[in-house]
Design an enzyme around this catalytic site. Sequence first.
Site, PDB file in Angstrom:
ATOM      1  N   GLN A 121       0.837  -1.195   0.000  1.00 49.38           N
ATOM      2  CA  GLN A 121       0.000   0.000   0.000  1.00 49.38           C
ATOM      3  C   GLN A 121       0.873   1.246   0.000  1.00 49.38           C
ATOM      4  O   GLN A 121       1.882   1.309   0.710  1.00 49.38           O
ATOM      5  CB  GLN A 121      -0.892   0.039   1.245  1.00 49.38           C
ATOM      6  N   GLY A 122       0.472   2.235  -0.776  1.00 49.56           N
ATOM      7  CA  GLY A 122       1.136   3.530  -0.786  1.00 49.56           C
ATOM      8  C   GLY A 122       0.179   4.581  -0.280  1.00 49.56           C
ATOM      9  O   GLY A 122      -0.376   5.360  -1.068  1.00 49.56           O
ATOM     10  N   SER A 124       0.339   6.153   3.606  1.00 51.20           N
ATOM     11  CA  SER A 124       0.935   7.093   4.555  1.00 51.20           C
ATOM     12  C   SER A 124       2.107   7.862   3.955  1.00 51.20           C
ATOM     13  O   SER A 124       2.814   7.365   3.073  1.00 51.20           O
ATOM     14  CB  SER A 124       1.416   6.347   5.802  1.00 51.20           C
ATOM     15  N   SER A 156       4.595  -1.656   3.957  1.00 51.09           N
ATOM     16  CA  SER A 156       5.079  -2.964   4.394  1.00 51.09           C
ATOM     17  C   SER A 156       5.490  -3.821   3.207  1.00 51.09           C
ATOM     18  O   SER A 156       4.719  -4.006   2.257  1.00 51.09           O
ATOM     19  CB  SER A 156       3.986  -3.685   5.190  1.00 51.09           C
ATOM     20  N   GLU A 239      -8.612  -3.852   7.123  1.00 54.35           N
ATOM     21  CA  GLU A 239      -7.566  -4.117   8.102  1.00 54.35           C
ATOM     22  C   GLU A 239      -8.152  -4.385   9.480  1.00 54.35           C
ATOM     23  O   GLU A 239      -7.504  -4.982  10.336  1.00 54.35           O
ATOM     24  CB  GLU A 239      -6.590  -2.942   8.174  1.00 54.35           C
ATOM     25  N   SER A 373      -3.536   5.372  14.299  1.00 55.11           N
ATOM     26  CA  SER A 373      -2.991   5.239  15.647  1.00 55.11           C
ATOM     27  C   SER A 373      -4.106   5.012  16.667  1.00 55.11           C
ATOM     28  O   SER A 373      -5.287   5.305  16.423  1.00 55.11           O
ATOM     29  CB  SER A 373      -2.195   6.491  16.015  1.00 55.11           C
ATOM     30  N   ASN A 374      -3.721   4.518  17.835  1.00 56.31           N
ATOM     31  CA  ASN A 374      -4.717   4.268  18.874  1.00 56.31           C
ATOM     32  C   ASN A 374      -5.414   5.545  19.314  1.00 56.31           C
ATOM     33  O   ASN A 374      -6.582   5.516  19.726  1.00 56.31           O
ATOM     34  CB  ASN A 374      -4.062   3.574  20.065  1.00 56.31           C
ATOM     35  N   GLU A 375      -4.718   6.679  19.251  1.00 61.02           N
ATOM     36  CA  GLU A 375      -5.360   7.948  19.592  1.00 61.02           C
ATOM     37  C   GLU A 375      -6.498   8.254  18.613  1.00 61.02           C
ATOM     38  O   GLU A 375      -7.577   8.709  19.008  1.00 61.02           O
ATOM     39  CB  GLU A 375      -4.323   9.085  19.572  1.00 61.02           C
TER      40      GLU A 375
END
Length: 394
Positions: A121-122, A124, A156, A239, A373-375
């Site tokens: 994946q491209g 971020s 990844s 995901e 992110s978890n936030e």
Amino acid sequence: MDLDQLRLAVREWLVANTPSGWHEELKRATKEQFRDFNIRQAKLLRQAGLLAAHWPKEFGGGGFTFQQQMVIQDELVRADFPQPRLLEISLAHIAATLMAYGNAEQQRHLSAILDGEIWCQGFSEPEAGSDLASLRTRAVRDGDTYVVNGQKVWSSYADQASWCLLLARTDPAAPKHRGLSLFMLDLSSPGVELRPTRQATGTEEFCELFLTDVEVPAAYRVGEENAGWRMAQTTLSTERVFNILELQARLAVALDEIAAQARATPWRHGQTAADDESVRQDLAARAAEVEVLGLLGRRLAHSVEVTGEVGPEGSIVKLFYSETLQKLTGLALRIRGMAAMLDERREFATTWTSGQWMIDHLKSWNWTIAAGSNEIQRNIIGERVLGLPREPQS
């Protein structure tokens, strides 16, 4: 075939086809050998009809029900069968996007994926991670092609992939969520540069992508121009679901291993770690969390099977899994102590709970950042599940 028959059939196949000594093989493997190993495992699974159990049959998948997928994943985990990690993105995120939005020509890649075609994946970028819609990579239309310039990060296994699902800005004047388009990028194209990123674990599972005047045929655009954000949500939401059953099953196996380790690890005053009250309390808490995660995962997967959509509940599962993984690997480190610091030449990643607990614990932090992110997940839960006011915008 009922569930008991399916379980027996899968178990018998695994007895005959799970390779012996594969952990040691991967400790000595090069990147090329690791890639070949993954493709070999994928072919084995495809021959047995188990590679894409969650795909509809019309696309070459198994078409298994939710309950059947649970059985298959449980047996694969308990047999310690090495699943093809390099194909996870292809089989889940890319496949879901192409099935939903790709045209007939683009969907030909689904067959190639079943044959071992690896994608990355491209999405971020250095300044656009959790706030993905602020990305700056540009794709400018020039006749029958788009000219792409920009940078991606945290892709990844991009250095093992042949194709990339790329999100780029095609209308800089539009609001940031409305000016994005989705493309299939051939990574052999001129102007594509890959740079692996070495992690604290010593491995290079992520890459940076530098794109300089890369020409992408307009035929490789997935769906309509400037509709990429909506389509990217299909990719990202997958995901939250794909492999959650396997992830939870692996945590359950790891929990059993950690409990056995506690019973065998010398502690203070001639006791074992399992005799320590605080260790037992930690084990009990982790056992409860693993059980709850299984219930949440089953509920989410069943909901997706019925509705075809992943709601904000997916954020709950992602958040809960990442924190459970962290706490479980942290407990294993506490029990094993200094022995966990030894470098045992861990093989290429095939699971998040390999039993080399220092590496596993370091890698567990990936899950608190990847896929939002978890936030960010807490914001989604607060706003869309609990109905709290939106976070003030700066």
